[in-house]
Design a protein around this motif. Structure first.
Motif, PDB file in Angstrom:
ATOM      1  N   GLY A   1      -8.000  -4.370  22.319  1.00  0.00           N
ATOM      2  CA  GLY A   1      -8.412  -5.670  22.818  1.00  0.00           C
ATOM      3  C   GLY A   1      -9.112  -5.624  24.153  1.00  0.00           C
ATOM      4  O   GLY A   1      -9.878  -6.530  24.491  1.00  0.00           O
ATOM      5  N   SER A   2      -8.845  -4.574  24.931  1.00  0.00           N
ATOM      6  CA  SER A   2      -9.458  -4.450  26.255  1.00  0.00           C
ATOM      7  C   SER A   2     -10.521  -3.356  26.311  1.00  0.00           C
ATOM      8  O   SER A   2     -10.989  -3.009  27.400  1.00  0.00           O
ATOM      9  N   SER A   3     -10.900  -2.795  25.156  1.00  0.00           N
ATOM     10  CA  SER A   3     -11.933  -1.757  25.136  1.00  0.00           C
ATOM     11  C   SER A   3     -13.268  -2.339  25.597  1.00  0.00           C
ATOM     12  O   SER A   3     -13.646  -3.447  25.213  1.00  0.00           O
ATOM     13  N   ILE A   4     -13.973  -1.589  26.404  1.00  0.00           N
ATOM     14  CA  ILE A   4     -15.269  -2.034  26.907  1.00  0.00           C
ATOM     15  C   ILE A   4     -16.309  -1.928  25.795  1.00  0.00           C
ATOM     16  O   ILE A   4     -16.444  -0.886  25.145  1.00  0.00           O
ATOM     17  N   ILE A   5     -17.039  -3.017  25.567  1.00  0.00           N
ATOM     18  CA  ILE A   5     -18.117  -3.036  24.571  1.00  0.00           C
ATOM     19  C   ILE A   5     -19.440  -3.133  25.322  1.00  0.00           C
ATOM     20  O   ILE A   5     -19.606  -3.975  26.207  1.00  0.00           O
ATOM     21  N   ARG A   6     -20.374  -2.262  24.974  1.00  0.00           N
ATOM     22  CA  ARG A   6     -21.617  -2.165  25.729  1.00  0.00           C
ATOM     23  C   ARG A   6     -22.755  -1.835  24.775  1.00  0.00           C
ATOM     24  O   ARG A   6     -22.525  -1.558  23.592  1.00  0.00           O
ATOM     25  N   ILE A  17      -7.312   6.274   0.953  1.00  0.00           N
ATOM     26  CA  ILE A  17      -6.907   4.912   0.611  1.00  0.00           C
ATOM     27  C   ILE A  17      -7.035   4.728  -0.892  1.00  0.00           C
ATOM     28  O   ILE A  17      -8.087   5.027  -1.475  1.00  0.00           O
ATOM     29  N   ASP A  18      -5.952   4.273  -1.530  1.00  0.00           N
ATOM     30  CA  ASP A  18      -5.985   4.050  -2.970  1.00  0.00           C
ATOM     31  C   ASP A  18      -5.470   2.651  -3.278  1.00  0.00           C
ATOM     32  O   ASP A  18      -5.169   1.857  -2.373  1.00  0.00           O
ATOM     33  N   ALA A  19      -5.357   2.333  -4.565  1.00  0.00           N
ATOM     34  CA  ALA A  19      -4.961   0.985  -4.978  1.00  0.00           C
ATOM     35  C   ALA A  19      -3.544   0.639  -4.542  1.00  0.00           C
ATOM     36  O   ALA A  19      -3.193  -0.540  -4.443  1.00  0.00           O
ATOM     37  N   GLY A  20      -2.719   1.650  -4.267  1.00  0.00           N
ATOM     38  CA  GLY A  20      -1.345   1.395  -3.852  1.00  0.00           C
ATOM     39  C   GLY A  20      -1.164   1.283  -2.356  1.00  0.00           C
ATOM     40  O   GLY A  20      -0.032   1.172  -1.879  1.00  0.00           O
ATOM     41  N   THR A  21      -2.244   1.308  -1.607  1.00  0.00           N
ATOM     42  CA  THR A  21      -2.156   1.269  -0.147  1.00  0.00           C
ATOM     43  C   THR A  21      -2.129  -0.169   0.356  1.00  0.00           C
ATOM     44  O   THR A  21      -2.962  -0.989  -0.010  1.00  0.00           O
ATOM     45  N   THR A  22      -1.156  -0.463   1.199  1.00  0.00           N
ATOM     46  CA  THR A  22      -1.079  -1.745   1.906  1.00  0.00           C
ATOM     47  C   THR A  22      -1.329  -1.476   3.378  1.00  0.00           C
ATOM     48  O   THR A  22      -0.872  -0.465   3.924  1.00  0.00           O
ATOM     49  N   LEU A  23      -2.058  -2.373   4.028  1.00  0.00           N
ATOM     50  CA  LEU A  23      -2.337  -2.238   5.453  1.00  0.00           C
ATOM     51  C   LEU A  23      -1.332  -3.057   6.242  1.00  0.00           C
ATOM     52  O   LEU A  23      -1.160  -4.253   5.993  1.00  0.00           O
ATOM     53  N   ALA A  24      -0.632  -2.420   7.180  1.00  0.00           N
ATOM     54  CA  ALA A  24       0.254  -3.137   8.094  1.00  0.00           C
ATOM     55  C   ALA A  24      -0.506  -3.361   9.395  1.00  0.00           C
ATOM     56  O   ALA A  24      -0.981  -2.403  10.017  1.00  0.00           O
ATOM     57  N   ALA A  25      -0.631  -4.616   9.791  1.00  0.00           N
ATOM     58  CA  ALA A  25      -1.388  -4.963  10.994  1.00  0.00           C
ATOM     59  C   ALA A  25      -0.437  -5.536  12.028  1.00  0.00           C
ATOM     60  O   ALA A  25       0.173  -6.586  11.801  1.00  0.00           O
ATOM     61  N   PHE A  26      -0.294  -4.841  13.144  1.00  0.00           N
ATOM     62  CA  PHE A  26       0.588  -5.350  14.187  1.00  0.00           C
ATOM     63  C   PHE A  26       0.053  -4.948  15.546  1.00  0.00           C
ATOM     64  O   PHE A  26      -1.034  -4.391  15.671  1.00  0.00           O
ATOM     65  N   GLY A  27       0.837  -5.233  16.593  1.00  0.00           N
ATOM     66  CA  GLY A  27       0.304  -5.186  17.939  1.00  0.00           C
ATOM     67  C   GLY A  27      -0.361  -6.523  18.229  1.00  0.00           C
ATOM     68  O   GLY A  27      -0.652  -7.305  17.311  1.00  0.00           O
ATOM     69  N   GLY A  28      -0.621  -6.796  19.485  1.00  0.00           N
ATOM     70  CA  GLY A  28      -1.205  -8.080  19.840  1.00  0.00           C
ATOM     71  C   GLY A  28      -2.539  -8.345  19.189  1.00  0.00           C
ATOM     72  O   GLY A  28      -2.890  -9.492  18.902  1.00  0.00           O
ATOM     73  N   GLY A  29      -3.319  -7.266  18.895  1.00  0.00           N
ATOM     74  CA  GLY A  29      -4.637  -7.445  18.300  1.00  0.00           C
ATOM     75  C   GLY A  29      -4.713  -7.113  16.835  1.00  0.00           C
ATOM     76  O   GLY A  29      -5.769  -7.278  16.217  1.00  0.00           O
ATOM     77  N   GLY A  30      -3.615  -6.639  16.237  1.00  0.00           N
ATOM     78  CA  GLY A  30      -3.649  -6.226  14.838  1.00  0.00           C
ATOM     79  C   GLY A  30      -4.077  -7.310  13.866  1.00  0.00           C
ATOM     80  O   GLY A  30      -4.909  -7.083  12.983  1.00  0.00           O
TER      81      GLY A  30
END
Length: 672
Positions: free
Chosen positions: A346-351, A450-463
């Motif tokens: 979330g705080s990575s510099i974009i340029r 990554i296959d059909a059985g893969t689920t993505l877990a999204a966490f952290g403040g920016g996940g």
């Protein structure tokens, strides 16, 4: 997350609970000290109270106590740190202090004495080690040849110490190679203790590699010693200081340091190198429990913080880990969770460089932070982009406790993205999002298939921010957002037990050999657990035999006695493993997906940028949903909780189960 603790997160702040009766200590405090934010999670029976505070790198104890005071105010309605600590049974803590010290090369000036078959050149030539060696050791190294014996060896060791300290070394690592390494190091140790007694002011700290870990690989064992010696001073100063301040503030339980092996232990029983990357391991412990509860065969996780995105995997074997973990790319003797950190957060510099939008790895951290924080930052970040794009609301960001400024975000984005590329504000925001998503997706694809059985877990403040867009980019159809996503690493620490591991090289797997080794190792475990306040019967001993194969792979065979496991490979190097575990109280998992659900409660809309145009999207606030009831909504929409925000794209369905966990599914799928 899916526990019986969700009602507080679903229905707003509860009535302030009464003080616990004197002597009753049942709360569990978990703290994850990150580079940008410090997360605090207090498990209190069937409730979880959580808060965040900005990390104070100049004094980590400040953000520790800031967070605890905020947590006490959440629980009691006003700050009452003493009441919180008096009601707490255990405090578990992880920190990036060690990780940051190595990244920044801020530590003692190490000196190294190598001996016998182990040479200085061999240590420097370890895989990926040359630059790091030059930074933390450099020319402060000496070699004692195998021909030296007795008094000659002792005299050479004393001379080497004098030369290394004259060269600036203020901490030494002694490591000999070959089968007699222990005896040779012990001889040197006895002489150095006589010549440089530790009671003198300015006595030189010396670490003997064979005392730290029993590993037949001389170079790997030496690097483990170097890492530990480098991390030890800063970790020791901070952790003992924090423990002392907690006791002064009425804490009745010891500070437990969560380690990268998934266990916790008291400060005095913790090896510094095992604190390296311990925060990400907390998230993976939570992911492990999450996968087991929902029966997920393959859970790929992305923990998006302020500075980095940590990627890990849980499958049928558990948390993916390396038996010989790498620190800064260099192999060590200890196991490490296989988590890859990508320089995008979330705080990575974009340029803009060469007409292309680039993301990270540089970060503005918590100080000065993204431009919109108004703390002096002027660089553009994805936080600025999502604020300017309407996804984030200044009134509710960070639970309403941190005011953010869209005009500062606009100025930074125009200066660093819009003007160089000749783009309008919305176009610049879209370009920043696309570049940010691509970098996160690259990290996920590069880490695991990554296959059909893969689920993505999204966490952290920016996940959760644009989890749907990330999932689409890598071909994943289901995203699981834990109810406590914003503090999930801190929450995951709460699934750890007090534990310590021990190793011993053995020549063979004959019962007599194993019996002798077990007799030597058992007292080590008993002493360690006594130091943790555990009496016999309060902890368990787990034995295993590790087999190092010729191709570099390892196999681990659980042992229930001294009988040799079947199928051992002839000539394989064998290591006896002992783990002592004292179980601790943990949160209880509840909740499932797939049952009846009500339409999600929507009380407002939010105008946010989506696919190049601003749209009035339904706003689903987690706190507005009926307690203990499953709800669902078809995207597009905005999902918001006190400490995280996410965009649900068109074609995705939002499901919140009765326990508060969130499933985003492509189409209308509801089974996790």
């Amino acid at each position: 997350m899916n526990t019986t603790t969700v009602p507080q997160a679903r229905s707003g702040a509860p009535d302030a609970p009464p003080r616990a009766p004197a002597g009753v200590r049942s709360r569990l405090i978990n703290i994850d000290n990150g580079g940008t934010l410090t997360d605090i999670c207090v498990i209190d029976g069937e409730q979880v109270h959580r808060t965040k505070t900005l990390t104070t790198p100049h004094d980590l104890s400040q953000c520790l106590f800031d967070g605890l005071r905020k947590a006490s105010a959440e629980i009691y309605g006003q700050e009452d740190l003493q009441a919180l600590l008096l009601s707490t049974a255990a405090i578990r803590y992880s920190t990036t202090q060690g990780t940051n010290a190595l990244v920044e090369r801020k530590g003692p000036r190490l000196g190294m004495i190598a001996g016998d078959a182990l040479t200085v050149d061999a240590v420097r030539a370890a895989d990926g080690a040359a630059d790091l060696y030059d930074a933390i050791v450099g020319a402060r190294a000496a070699h004692l040849p195998a021909a030296l014996e007795g008094a000659a060896l002792e005299a050479a060791a004393v001379k080497a110490v004098g030369e290394l300290t004259a060269g600036g070394a203020n901490r030494l690592v002694v490591s000999f190679g070959g089968p007699n390494r222990r005896q040779r190091e012990a001889l040197v140790k006895r002489r150095l203790l006589r010549t440089f007694p530790p009671h003198l002011l300015g006595a030189l700290p010396v670490l003997y590699a064979s005392e730290l870990v029993d590993d037949a690989d001389d170079v790997r064992r030496t690097w483990t010693g170097l890492f530990n010696a480098f991390l030890h001073p800063a970790m020791e100063r901070f952790l003992y200081s924090a423990e002392h301040k907690l006791k002064e503030a009425s804490a009745q339980s010891p500070l437990l340091v969560f380690r990268n092996d998934g266990h916790a232990g008291r400060v005095a029983k913790t090896i510094a190198v095992q604190t390296y990357s311990s925060g990400p391991r907390g998230g993976m412990e939570g992911a492990r429990v999450l996968a087991r509860h929902y029966g997920l065969p393959r859970l790929l996780s992305m923990d998006v913080g302020g500075t980095s995105t940590d990627v890990g995997l849980v499958d049928a074997q558990g948390v993916r880990a390396n038996r010989r973990g790498r620190v800064e790319g260099v192999p060590t003797s200890f196991a490490l969770c296989d988590v890859v950190s990508a320089g995008v957060g979330g705080s990575s510099i974009i340029r803009v460089e060469g007409g292309h939008v680039l993301v990270g790895p540089e970060s503005v951290g918590s100080a000065p932070g993204p431009a919109c924080f108004g703390l002096g930052g002027a660089q553009a970040t994805i936080t600025d982009a999502f604020l300017l794009g309407g996804l984030l609301d200044p009134a509710s960001f960070f639970g309403g406790a941190l005011k953010i400024d869209a005009e500062r975000a606009r100025a930074a984005i125009r200066a660093h993205i819009g003007t160089p590329l000749k783009l309008g504000d919305d176009e610049a925001v879209a370009a920043m999002e696309a570049a940010w998503v691509a970098k996160v997706a690259d990290a996920l694809r590069g880490y695991a298939g990554i296959d059909a059985g893969t689920t993505l877990a999204a966490f952290g403040g920016g996940g959760p921010l644009v989890a749907c867009r990330v999932a689409d980019a890598v071909g994943i159809r289901k995203v699981l957002i834990p109810g406590h996503a914003a503090v999930f690493s801190a929450y995951g620490i709460g699934f750890s037990d007090v534990g310590h591991g021990f190793t011993r090289q053995v020549a063979d797997a004959q019962p007599a050999t194993l019996t002798e080794a077990m007799a030597e190792m058992t007292p080590q475990a008993e002493r360690a657990m006594f130091g943790e306040g555990a009496q016999p019967g309060q902890y368990h001993l787990h034995w295993a035999l590790e087999e190092a194969l010729a191709d570099g792979a390892t196999r681990t065979h659980p042992l229930t006695g001294t009988a040799a496991p079947h199928g051992l490979q002839a000539g394989a190097r064998l290591t006896l493993l002992l783990t002592a575990i004292k179980p601790m109280a943990q949160a209880r998992m509840t909740g499932q997906f797939g049952g009846p659900a009500q339409p999600a409660v929507v009380k407002a809309t939010r105008e946010a940028l989506l696919d190049g145009k601003r749209q009035a999207l339904p706003l689903v606030r987690v706190e507005d949903q009926p307690r203990g009831t499953a709800v669902r909504l078809q995207g597009p929409a905005v999902l918001e909780e006190a400490f995280f925000t996410g965009r649900i794209d068109a074609g995705w369905t939002l499901h919140i189960n009765a326990a508060g966990d969130i499933l985003l599914a492509r189409g209308t799928e509801t089974e996790a």
